[in-house]
Design an enzyme around this catalytic site. Structure first.
Site, mmCIF file in Angstrom:
data_model
loop_
_atom_site.group_PDB
_atom_site.id
_atom_site.type_symbol
_atom_site.label_atom_id
_atom_site.label_comp_id
_atom_site.label_asym_id
_atom_site.label_seq_id
_atom_site.Cartn_x
_atom_site.Cartn_y
_atom_site.Cartn_z
ATOM 1 N N HIS A 13 44.537 55.479 -15.019
ATOM 2 C CA HIS A 13 44.498 54.147 -14.374
ATOM 3 C C HIS A 13 43.656 53.162 -15.195
ATOM 4 C CE1 HIS A 13 45.118 52.084 -10.233
ATOM 5 N NE2 HIS A 13 45.036 51.186 -11.195
ATOM 6 N N ARG A 69 51.547 51.530 -8.970
ATOM 7 C CA ARG A 69 50.827 52.397 -8.040
ATOM 8 C C ARG A 69 51.533 53.752 -7.981
ATOM 9 N NH1 ARG A 69 47.202 49.497 -8.726
ATOM 10 N NH2 ARG A 69 46.004 48.293 -7.216
ATOM 11 N N GLU A 105 45.795 59.906 -6.421
ATOM 12 C CA GLU A 105 44.747 59.587 -7.379
ATOM 13 C C GLU A 105 43.356 59.902 -6.820
ATOM 14 O OE1 GLU A 105 46.320 56.152 -9.452
ATOM 15 O OE2 GLU A 105 44.247 55.611 -9.901
HETATM 16 C C1 DGY Z 1 44.608 46.429 -10.087
HETATM 17 O O1 DGY Z 1 43.980 45.422 -10.439
HETATM 18 O O2 DGY Z 1 45.282 46.453 -9.053
HETATM 19 C C2 DGY Z 1 44.519 47.610 -10.972
HETATM 20 O O3 DGY Z 1 45.294 48.655 -10.553
HETATM 21 C C3 DGY Z 1 43.091 48.050 -11.166
HETATM 22 O O4 DGY Z 1 42.679 47.415 -12.287
#
Ligand code: DGY
Length: 324
Positions: free
Chosen positions: A286, A238, A267
């Site tokens: 992402h 993240r 983001e």
């Molecule tokens: C998740 O699954 O948490 C990813 O960041 C999005 O695919």
């Protein structure tokens, strides 16, 4: 009457499973709703199937008094206020496991891309600059094989990255985790170290912890200063785990060797300093779990949770099972 709202395009065959189970749904396939639109659209909903861009705050939940289930199409659920959901008796489900290997592949692709400077080499070729072979080209890289990888967070994805590193690339793998993982240590020879030791001892640092108050800004100038001067940081977890302004400064000052980021602090924006950086920075939008197979599995699992919940079966992957 049950109302299932799917907030964004997922994978069309997943809502089809709802139809086959006789569950009516509303499938929104346009732009992400603003918070006000989201509140309005889920007012009558019992179930919301959502993505990371949908911020399921306490306020949004309060706008949906019949809401009983939030099925997130993601393994991470920092877009959902879990304590607020639990307090309101709303079950939350996520999509673990199905994306582990795919996300680990992307993390490793980023390690290789930043180490071997693939974006710079690609841009060089396209610009017609390859006119003669040089032993030390402009975009000379650094080895990955046999180097030391520091993994921050040895959960499912962290372990899958460790396996690629230890078995495929003969890397020494250090890791931090709240508690040691003796099984993984036995299988892969990974070594548990305190976070402050991982920083100066790693050639690559790959982040695999969830975003929480504890991990927000885990990497700031202070941490970059302790890293090796040629070390690269990779983030597929993240964005806010790295303080992006500090990363820009660390890269500009040459405190670290490079960075590869699939996630960003604000983001979908990225810090303007990153956009200006031409070298030793790899950025992707992402796409950690973005393969056709895995995204289909994620959407299907989210919908299977909905069907289980609405037909009185235990949900497959609950985040806050205590509400049941
Ligand atoms: C998740 O699954 O948490 C990813 O960041 C999005 O695919």
């Amino acid at each position: 009457m049950t109302k299932v709202v799917i907030t964004q395009s997922i994978y069309d065959q997943a809502p089809q499973l709802l139809a086959e189970a006789g569950i009516p749904y509303f499938y929104h396939q346009g732009d992400t709703w603003s918070p006000a639109e989201l509140k309005e659209q889920i007012r009558e909903a019992t179930v919301v199937v959502c993505l990371l861009a949908d911020k399921m705050t306490a306020e949004v939940m309060d706008a949906a008094p019949h809401l009983k289930l939030i099925a997130n199409v993601a393994v991470g659920y920092d877009n959902i206020d879990i304590p607020a959901a639990t307090e309101r008796g709303i079950l939350v489900t996520n999509t673990p496991d199905v994306l582990t290997e795919t996300t680990a592949d992307l993390a490793f692709a980023l390690i290789l891309a930043v180490a071997r400077r693939i974006p710079e080499a690609d841009a060089y070729m396209r610009a017609g600059k390859y006119t003669r072979f040089a032993l030390f080209p402009d975009m000379i890289g650094t080895d990955v094989y046999g180097k030391t990888l520091g993994i921050v967070g040895l959960g499912r994805i962290g372990t899958a990255v460790a396996r690629r590193a230890a078995l495929g690339f003969n890397m020494k793998v250090l890791y931090t985790a709240d508690s040691p993982k003796p099984d993984v240590e036995r299988e892969l020879g990974v070594i548990h170290v305190p976070f402050p030791d991982l920083l100066p001892e790693s050639d690559f640092i790959s982040i695999h912890v969830p975003l929480s108050p504890r991990t927000r800004h885990l990497f700031t100038m202070n941490e970059f200063r302790q890293m090796r001067g040629n070390a690269c940081i990779i983030n597929t977890a993240r964005g806010p785990i790295i303080k992006e302004a500090d990363l820009v400064e660390a890269l500009q000052k040459g405190l670290i060797g490079g960075a590869a980021l699939d996630v960003f602090e604000e983001e979908p924006q990225m810090h303007p300093g990153l956009a200006d950086m031409k070298d030793r920075l790899v950025v992707t939008p992402h796409v950690g779990s973005a393969t056709i197979q895995t995204r289909q599995k994620m959407a299907t699992l989210a919908v299977q949770n909905v069907i289980a919940f609405l037909t009185g079966q235990p949900p497959l992957t609950p985040v806050n099972p205590q509400v049941l």
